[in-house]
Design a protein around this motif. Sequence first.
Motif, mmCIF file in Angstrom:
data_model
loop_
_atom_site.group_PDB
_atom_site.id
_atom_site.type_symbol
_atom_site.label_atom_id
_atom_site.label_comp_id
_atom_site.label_asym_id
_atom_site.label_seq_id
_atom_site.Cartn_x
_atom_site.Cartn_y
_atom_site.Cartn_z
ATOM 1 N N SER A 32 1.022 -1.402 -0.030
ATOM 2 C CA SER A 32 -0.205 0.047 0.065
ATOM 3 C C SER A 32 0.848 1.168 -0.416
ATOM 4 N N ILE A 34 1.443 5.439 0.599
ATOM 5 C CA ILE A 34 0.462 7.075 0.249
ATOM 6 C C ILE A 34 0.892 8.354 -0.024
ATOM 7 N N ARG A 144 -4.357 7.240 -7.268
ATOM 8 C CA ARG A 144 -3.873 8.342 -6.059
ATOM 9 C C ARG A 144 -4.711 9.393 -6.437
ATOM 10 N N GLU A 152 -4.613 6.946 0.630
ATOM 11 C CA GLU A 152 -3.887 5.437 0.514
ATOM 12 C C GLU A 152 -5.045 4.613 -1.058
ATOM 13 N N ARG A 154 -4.528 0.628 -1.563
ATOM 14 C CA ARG A 154 -4.564 -0.101 -0.825
ATOM 15 C C ARG A 154 -3.984 -1.039 -1.868
ATOM 16 N N LEU A 167 -7.512 9.520 2.984
ATOM 17 C CA LEU A 167 -7.675 9.753 4.812
ATOM 18 C C LEU A 167 -8.089 10.662 5.509
ATOM 19 N N ALA A 216 3.443 2.661 7.421
ATOM 20 C CA ALA A 216 2.522 3.098 6.787
ATOM 21 C C ALA A 216 1.804 4.045 7.824
ATOM 22 N N GLU A 217 1.827 3.031 9.298
ATOM 23 C CA GLU A 217 1.538 3.757 10.222
ATOM 24 C C GLU A 217 1.442 5.025 10.381
ATOM 25 N N ARG A 220 -0.332 7.746 8.199
ATOM 26 C CA ARG A 220 -1.497 7.933 8.562
ATOM 27 C C ARG A 220 -1.863 9.004 10.001
ATOM 28 N N LYS A 221 -0.695 8.247 11.429
ATOM 29 C CA LYS A 221 -0.730 8.923 12.764
ATOM 30 C C LYS A 221 0.056 10.390 12.270
ATOM 31 N N ILE A 223 -0.580 12.307 9.595
ATOM 32 C CA ILE A 223 -1.526 13.336 8.545
ATOM 33 C C ILE A 223 -2.667 13.395 9.609
ATOM 34 N N GLU A 224 -3.455 12.787 10.925
ATOM 35 C CA GLU A 224 -3.285 12.658 11.121
ATOM 36 C C GLU A 224 -3.485 13.802 12.326
#
Length: 328
Positions: A32, A34, A144, A152, A154, A167, A216-217, A220-221, A223-224
């Motif tokens: 995946s 991003i 994308r 993301e 997948r 996301l 990737a995790e 994501r964090k 970005i959040e």
Amino acid sequence: MGYAITAEAGANIAFIKYWGNRIEGQNLPLNSSISMTLANCITRTTVELSESARADEIVLDGKPAEGKARARTTAFLESVRRLAARKEHALVSSESSFPTDCGIASSASGFAALALAAATAYGLDLQPRELSTIARLGSGSAARSVLGGFVELRHGADHEEAYAQQLAPHTAWLELRDLIVIVSKEEKEVSSAEGHRIAHSSEMLAARLAAVPERAERVRKAIEERSLALLGQAAEEDAFSMHAVMMTSKPHLLYWRSGTLEVIRLVWELRKQNIDSYFTIDAGPNVHVLTTERYLPEVERRVRASLGFRTICDHPGPGARIVERRPE
Ligand code: DP6
């Protein structure tokens, strides 16, 4: 004159890179990825169907497309026609807002805009998820660019499952900046398609694929939480990881020039001086410097003054959209 649809889409910069396919043919990614869709580097594409044309007519940045570019676009239009069960050929004209001689690939924005314009012209009314799978057939990273903001793609076992999803919208982190440093404007000698193919010969590929999910995790964090430090650290790691796979592929693939290293070192030097900036590098020598609105003027000044490279500044932008229908 027939019915014509014009669509626009932005290029994108990946924080977690797509490099390597599961099987050849459908751009089904091994991992995946991003990215952030860009606001300024955009492609505008018009598709008009013709009852009389005996072949697709394709004009890219004012010139009739030839060779591989033509074959790639025609093959893509063929897959849209198959899906729509239509036969008419298309007149396609496409222009990019960024100079095509600057070494930035226009295939992500190009195939995202073409996917939307062609699908609409051929009467397919698709949701972004399905549209992204179609764009992926043209260019993996184009999937994308169908969506805006932070996206993301997948990795999925088959065509339907390998889709892009948003996301966060571009409005979620408007201060983020991508300063594209043009180290060399030469067209790359080895295409990404070839790079994806030879990635399997790298002893580093398995290690990269094992490391990507955790990275990737973190992205994501980041970005959040809108954390440049978290995002930038993961993006630098991932760029090095992808380029390590490239360099250890057989034959080896080295996209960097000496200027690439000069920018990397400058970015690290800026960080020491508390000027928040991080780098990422795609399949080419140019460097994308990730920073924020606050530090951009200083980063830009230092890149130009100490290294003398041309730069293009960009920020998060919206997904592919239709901008004109003729006749209305
Ligand atoms: C390094 O197969 O999408 O940019 O079709 O040539 O644009 P083109 O490339 P594509 O591979 C993109 C590879 C990458 C990383 C990324 O964007 O994820």
